[in-house]
Scaffold this motif. Structure first.
Motif, short mmCIF file in Angstrom:
data_model
loop_
_atom_site.label_atom_id
_atom_site.label_comp_id
_atom_site.label_asym_id
_atom_site.label_seq_id
_atom_site.Cartn_x
_atom_site.Cartn_y
_atom_site.Cartn_z
N ALA A 176 25.89 8.37 -22.38
CA ALA A 176 24.74 7.46 -22.48
C ALA A 176 24.07 7.64 -23.83
O ALA A 176 24.25 8.68 -24.49
CB ALA A 176 23.75 7.77 -21.37
N LEU A 177 23.31 6.64 -24.23
CA LEU A 177 22.57 6.73 -25.49
C LEU A 177 21.15 7.20 -25.24
O LEU A 177 20.59 6.97 -24.17
CB LEU A 177 22.53 5.34 -26.16
CG LEU A 177 23.86 4.81 -26.68
CD1 LEU A 177 23.71 3.37 -27.14
CD2 LEU A 177 24.37 5.68 -27.83
N THR A 178 20.56 7.83 -26.25
CA THR A 178 19.15 8.23 -26.17
C THR A 178 18.29 7.08 -26.69
O THR A 178 18.78 6.17 -27.35
CB THR A 178 18.87 9.44 -27.08
OG1 THR A 178 19.09 9.03 -28.45
CG2 THR A 178 19.75 10.61 -26.73
N PRO A 179 16.98 7.18 -26.47
CA PRO A 179 16.07 6.28 -27.20
C PRO A 179 16.07 6.66 -28.68
O PRO A 179 16.79 7.57 -29.10
CB PRO A 179 14.71 6.56 -26.57
CG PRO A 179 14.96 7.36 -25.35
CD PRO A 179 16.27 8.05 -25.53
N ALA A 180 15.26 5.98 -29.47
CA ALA A 180 15.04 6.29 -30.89
C ALA A 180 16.25 5.98 -31.77
O ALA A 180 16.39 6.56 -32.85
CB ALA A 180 14.59 7.74 -31.09
#
Ligand SMILES: Cc1cc2nc3c(=O)[nH]c(=O)nc-3n(C[C@H](O)[C@H](O)[C@H](O)COP(=O)(O)OP(=O)(O)OC[C@H]3O[C@@H](n4cnc5c(N)ncnc54)[C@H](O)[C@@H]3O)c2cc1C
Length: 353
Positions: A176-180
């Motif tokens: 999964a991807l992180t925010p920012a």
């Protein structure tokens, strides 16, 4: 039979992970896309640091994953001891910044202390189990455009090979991807030619003393709002026309010091093309102005990336370390080398077990 683990990338995180895996008795397949080991670490000032105070780290990087931040903050001191014990040469015992603790290393010596049997020029990432340490996506114009959306392509202030290969590989394996993902760490650099030997010396790190305008004459950032790392003004510059700005200085600003140099000396060191006569500014200079430098937003590394858990895992049999692991410094700025060192160790220890 010993466990075999692949490591993709031989910058800071990859060198650390591979060395730790070998120490733990694993067989390592270590690949590096570039023509040399060291990644951006080799170009860096090589100060490996953490915020002195945990609450200040949280205040400064409020969007980061607290578990991963805590891991880095708590393990960094022993990780620095580990890397010193491996023979990485220390050049400063302290960072020289009262907000932070850590050490400065000599980058080439650090790379030599850790590197062993790296396959250079290999961009294909070996199949799992693998530790991704490819340094994020700063060198991919397409990914920078997609996620960061600067007003113009950003100049690269880091290694040329970190093009998002780890990110793509992780996503294919279900990470999964992180925010920012729209944040980055970089510097405003003179709007002139420079090469990789000048990335530190030509950084225009005096936005906090300047009046800051874009080429339409809009004063888009107030000096009192510039953070100590100046990352916020660089990110704002990236969104102004042509991703450029003018730092306009008065006499008092020129007298200020940033570490060992005065602002006047930093301005003088900037290439002549970037030092703009006041009469040539595309707007009326503010009262008292005596000098102006045209700067361009430049990206060193990305801040968002693959989401890791407390063992640096991103998917089954896949770990991410260093800048490939996103969301540590979200909202602010923290040491990329500390992130690479601690997560490199954590990923290796989990992969080895
Ligand atoms: C001028 C400058 C000054 C800096 N000063 C500091 C400082 O003082 N303190 C600090 O904390 N940070 C500093 N940094 C940032 C720091 O260098 C990085 O945060 C750090 O190197 C990140 O480590 P990494 O291992 O994630 O990436 P890197 O060290 O950049 O290594 C990534 C490696 O992966 C390789 N790679 C890419 N794709 C592939 C692939 N498909 N397969 C195999 N290999 C691949 C790249 O070629 C590279 O060698 C600075 C950076 C620069 C440029």
């Amino acid at each position: 039979m010993s466990r075999r683990v692949a490591v993709a990338g031989a910058g800071m995180a990859g060198l650390v992970a591979a060395a730790r895996l070998r120490e733990l008795g694993c067989e390592v397949d270590h690949t590096e896309k570039g023509t040399r080991v060291g990644g951006s670490m080799l170009l860096s000032s090589c100060v490996v640091w953490r915020h002195r105070d945990w609450d200040e780290f949280r205040r400064e990087c409020p969007g980061g994953d607290e578990t991963v931040q805590r891991l880095i903050w708590e393990r960094l001191d022993s990780a620095i001891e580990w890397i010193s014990s491996r023979g990485a040469p220390v050049v400063w015992e302290e960072t020289g910044n009262p907000r932070t603790v850590g050490k400065r290393f000599e980058p080439r010596g650090l790379a030599e202390a850790l590197a062993s049997d790296v396959r250079l020029g290999v961009s294909a990432i070996p199949d799992a189990p693998v530790i991704l340490a490819t340094g994020g996506f700063a060198a991919s114009n397409d990914l920078v455009q997609e996620h960061i959306r600067p007003a113009a392509p950003l100049r690269l202030r880091g290694n040329e090979w970190s093009q998002g290969d780890g990110l793509r590989f992780g996503l294919e394996r279900g990470a999964a991807l992180t925010p920012a993902l729209d944040e980055f760490y970089g510097r405003n650099m003179p709007d002139a030619a420079w090469d990789e030997t000048q990335l530190v010396s030509l950084s225009q790190l005096y936005g906090r003393f300047a009046r800051i305008f874009d080429s339409d004459g809009v004063e888009f950032f107030q000096r009192d709002d510039v953070s100590w790392s100046e990352t916020n003004v660089v990110q704002a510059t990236a969104r102004r026309p042509d991703a450029k700005a003018f730092y306009v200085l008065d006499e008092e600003a020129l007298r200020q010091r940033v570490r060992e140099r005065t602002v006047a000396e930093m301005v003088e060191a900037a290439p002549a093309e970037a030092r703009v006569p006041l009469a040539d500014l595309p707007f009326d200079p503010p009262p008292g102005a005596v000098a102006a430098v045209r700067v361009v937003a430049s990206i060193t590394h990305t801040i968002g990336g693959l989401r890791v858990d407390g063992a640096a895992r991103v998917a089954d049999g896949v770990w991410a370390a260093g800048i490939d692991a996103g969301g540590v410094a979200a909202g602010g700025y923290a040491s990329g080398l500390a992130q690479a060192l601690v997560l490199g160790l954590v990923a290796a220890e989990d992969a080895a077990s």
